[in-house]
Design an enzyme around this catalytic site. Sequence first.
Site, PDB file in Angstrom:
ATOM      1  N   CYS A 169      52.185  29.148  21.707  1.00  0.00           N
ATOM      2  CA  CYS A 169      51.748  29.073  20.318  1.00  0.00           C
ATOM      3  C   CYS A 169      52.731  28.204  19.533  1.00  0.00           C
ATOM      4  O   CYS A 169      53.936  28.409  19.622  1.00  0.00           O
ATOM      5  CB  CYS A 169      51.728  30.466  19.710  1.00  0.00           C
ATOM      6  N   CYS A 179      56.296  32.988  13.240  1.00  0.00           N
ATOM      7  CA  CYS A 179      55.376  34.113  13.062  1.00  0.00           C
ATOM      8  C   CYS A 179      56.003  35.381  13.639  1.00  0.00           C
ATOM      9  O   CYS A 179      56.672  35.346  14.666  1.00  0.00           O
ATOM     10  CB  CYS A 179      54.074  33.791  13.776  1.00  0.00           C
ATOM     11  N   CYS A 237      44.976  31.764  15.491  1.00  0.00           N
ATOM     12  CA  CYS A 237      45.925  32.561  16.258  1.00  0.00           C
ATOM     13  C   CYS A 237      45.450  32.696  17.695  1.00  0.00           C
ATOM     14  O   CYS A 237      44.301  33.054  17.941  1.00  0.00           O
ATOM     15  CB  CYS A 237      46.061  33.935  15.601  1.00  0.00           C
ATOM     16  N   GLU A 266      42.322  64.549  14.067  1.00  0.00           N
ATOM     17  CA  GLU A 266      42.681  63.220  13.564  1.00  0.00           C
ATOM     18  C   GLU A 266      42.821  63.297  12.044  1.00  0.00           C
ATOM     19  O   GLU A 266      42.067  63.983  11.373  1.00  0.00           O
ATOM     20  CB  GLU A 266      41.565  62.253  13.982  1.00  0.00           C
ATOM     21  N   ASP A 314      48.075  61.267  21.557  1.00  0.00           N
ATOM     22  CA  ASP A 314      48.153  59.795  21.463  1.00  0.00           C
ATOM     23  C   ASP A 314      48.606  59.429  20.048  1.00  0.00           C
ATOM     24  O   ASP A 314      47.845  58.876  19.270  1.00  0.00           O
ATOM     25  CB  ASP A 314      46.772  59.199  21.786  1.00  0.00           C
ATOM     26  N   CYS A 374      52.460  54.474  22.216  1.00  0.00           N
ATOM     27  CA  CYS A 374      52.616  53.030  21.991  1.00  0.00           C
ATOM     28  C   CYS A 374      54.065  52.692  21.660  1.00  0.00           C
ATOM     29  O   CYS A 374      54.365  51.566  21.269  1.00  0.00           O
ATOM     30  CB  CYS A 374      51.676  52.552  20.892  1.00  0.00           C
TER      31      CYS A 374
HETATM   32  N1  SAH Z   1      43.377  58.221  20.662  1.00  0.00           N
HETATM   33  C1  SAH Z   1      42.803  57.301  19.727  1.00  0.00           C
HETATM   34  C2  SAH Z   1      43.688  56.990  18.519  1.00  0.00           C
HETATM   35  C3  SAH Z   1      45.146  56.712  18.785  1.00  0.00           C
HETATM   36  S1  SAH Z   1      46.031  55.966  17.471  1.00  0.00           S
HETATM   37  C4  SAH Z   1      42.368  56.040  20.424  1.00  0.00           C
HETATM   38  O1  SAH Z   1      42.727  55.806  21.579  1.00  0.00           O
HETATM   39  O2  SAH Z   1      41.615  55.265  19.823  1.00  0.00           O
HETATM   40  C5  SAH Z   1      46.749  57.281  16.629  1.00  0.00           C
HETATM   41  C6  SAH Z   1      45.824  57.984  15.682  1.00  0.00           C
HETATM   42  O3  SAH Z   1      46.574  59.040  15.057  1.00  0.00           O
HETATM   43  C7  SAH Z   1      45.276  57.147  14.538  1.00  0.00           C
HETATM   44  O4  SAH Z   1      43.877  57.266  14.513  1.00  0.00           O
HETATM   45  C8  SAH Z   1      45.907  57.776  13.263  1.00  0.00           C
HETATM   46  O5  SAH Z   1      45.041  57.746  12.162  1.00  0.00           O
HETATM   47  C9  SAH Z   1      46.141  59.193  13.718  1.00  0.00           C
HETATM   48  N2  SAH Z   1      47.200  59.977  13.043  1.00  0.00           N
HETATM   49  C10 SAH Z   1      48.342  59.534  12.491  1.00  0.00           C
HETATM   50  N3  SAH Z   1      49.100  60.582  12.099  1.00  0.00           N
HETATM   51  C11 SAH Z   1      48.417  61.703  12.413  1.00  0.00           C
HETATM   52  C12 SAH Z   1      48.691  63.103  12.266  1.00  0.00           C
HETATM   53  N4  SAH Z   1      49.813  63.552  11.731  1.00  0.00           N
HETATM   54  N5  SAH Z   1      47.765  63.958  12.729  1.00  0.00           N
HETATM   55  C13 SAH Z   1      46.615  63.534  13.294  1.00  0.00           C
HETATM   56  N6  SAH Z   1      46.311  62.234  13.450  1.00  0.00           N
HETATM   57  C14 SAH Z   1      47.206  61.331  13.020  1.00  0.00           C
END
Ligand code: SAH
Length: 450
Positions: free
Chosen positions: A71, A77, A161, A335, A379, A406
Amino acid sequence: MKKNDVMELEVEALGSEGEGIAHVDGYTLFIKDSLPGDRIEARITKLLKNYGYARCEKIIKASKDRMEADCPLSKRCGGCQLSHLSYEAELRFKERKVFDCLTRIGGFSKEEVKLLPILDSEATRHYRNKAQFPVGVNKAGEIVTGFYAGRSHEIVETMDCGIQAEENRLILSTIVEFMKEKGITAYREVEHRGLVRHIVTRKGFATGEISVCIVVNGDSLPKSELLVKRLVERVKGIESISLNVHKKKTNVILGDDLVCLYGRDYIFDKIGELSFKISPFSFYQVNPFQTKKLYDLALDFAGLTGKEIVWDLYCGIGTISLFLAKRAKEVFGVEIVPEAIVNAKENAALNGITNASFFVGKAEEEAEKLPRPDVIVVDPPRKGCDGKLLATIIKHRPERLVYVSCDPATLSRDLKILCTEGGYQLEKVQPVDQFPRSVHCESVALLTRL
Ligand code: SAH
């Protein structure tokens, strides 16, 4: 050694943010845009007590892993930190990063770590399905869009991009052209004035459906019918154009209200056999070439037989939950974003799944109210799990815990608590490259009850 000194350095390692690391008599220097194996000429820019910074001025001998950056904007960036590193070396860097976090932060021994080889991404270019472009004004007073430079809110101009969906170029140029023509102002962050703040796009790679969301510091966009007409005529796949009303002075990209200008206020996409409805407010995995691999891993690690009660915490639009539901007795998803939970419930119905229920709230608060689980999947976002949630997990101590992460640093912090105080052992960790060309790394870890 003092500021502005120029010296020859041998770069030895790559730091967690992708910066080169060299040592001079035991003193550590961080040098942006340099790679392990590079012999460089560098200028000292800052010296602190225990470490300092230098700027690479000349590459005397290039590392064997160096390639021409894929890039032209990579140095400015803030998006891709590794575009001058071969993909093979990038994968080794990510494995090493996860390993280092698990041993240094997690306190696991080399033998305990059980790191599996990273799953590489089929695509390293044009792989991202979501982009958030800031709109602003450059020094010449022209409307510009692009990406923020590293650690700043200065916009590096680009409509092209290399990791984004290719349709973005046409979407951005159409919107900027329209703004110039109609005298519509770009947002100026410092003064909190001007109208258009961000352009947020998302593409379902399996369905081809695209959503465009224009974030404005106002209640409406003048002549929006004309913009809608042009976008729909020019860009194939647009199924949703919306306006996001966002008048607050904050860094957060989206405001609370969405006005639909065209089509629906969501798009559909598919992961494997399952279909998903996705609102602009909802999280959705950004690398469609890897999502199914990631979810198949989570499902495999969960070891379901059909009899289990499963929690899917931080469930977004219920993607992992619905993958799990096919092999579980019952799944409970939690969520924090209400629109994502609306999507999750619709997605269960859309796929004929009746054994998954979804709750809006903080995982750390809602989890306490759920029936006792046999398996938990979490997650969380980069900051990891809340301490209160870890305590709830430890109280129930289900047989298996699958942690999708992540950020290997917070993953390691949480795994340490679960393994030292919670009666769990680490079975394996599988890194998955969700974010090619960047330093970020996804992993899935399996913990089992001791
Ligand atoms: N498992 C899902 C989302 C993962 S990303 C997938 O694979 O698509 C993490 C998610 O956690 C996001 O959607 C975010 O909005 C949510 N989040 C952030 N803080 C949180 C909390 N304290 N309790 C519940 N969800 C939360």
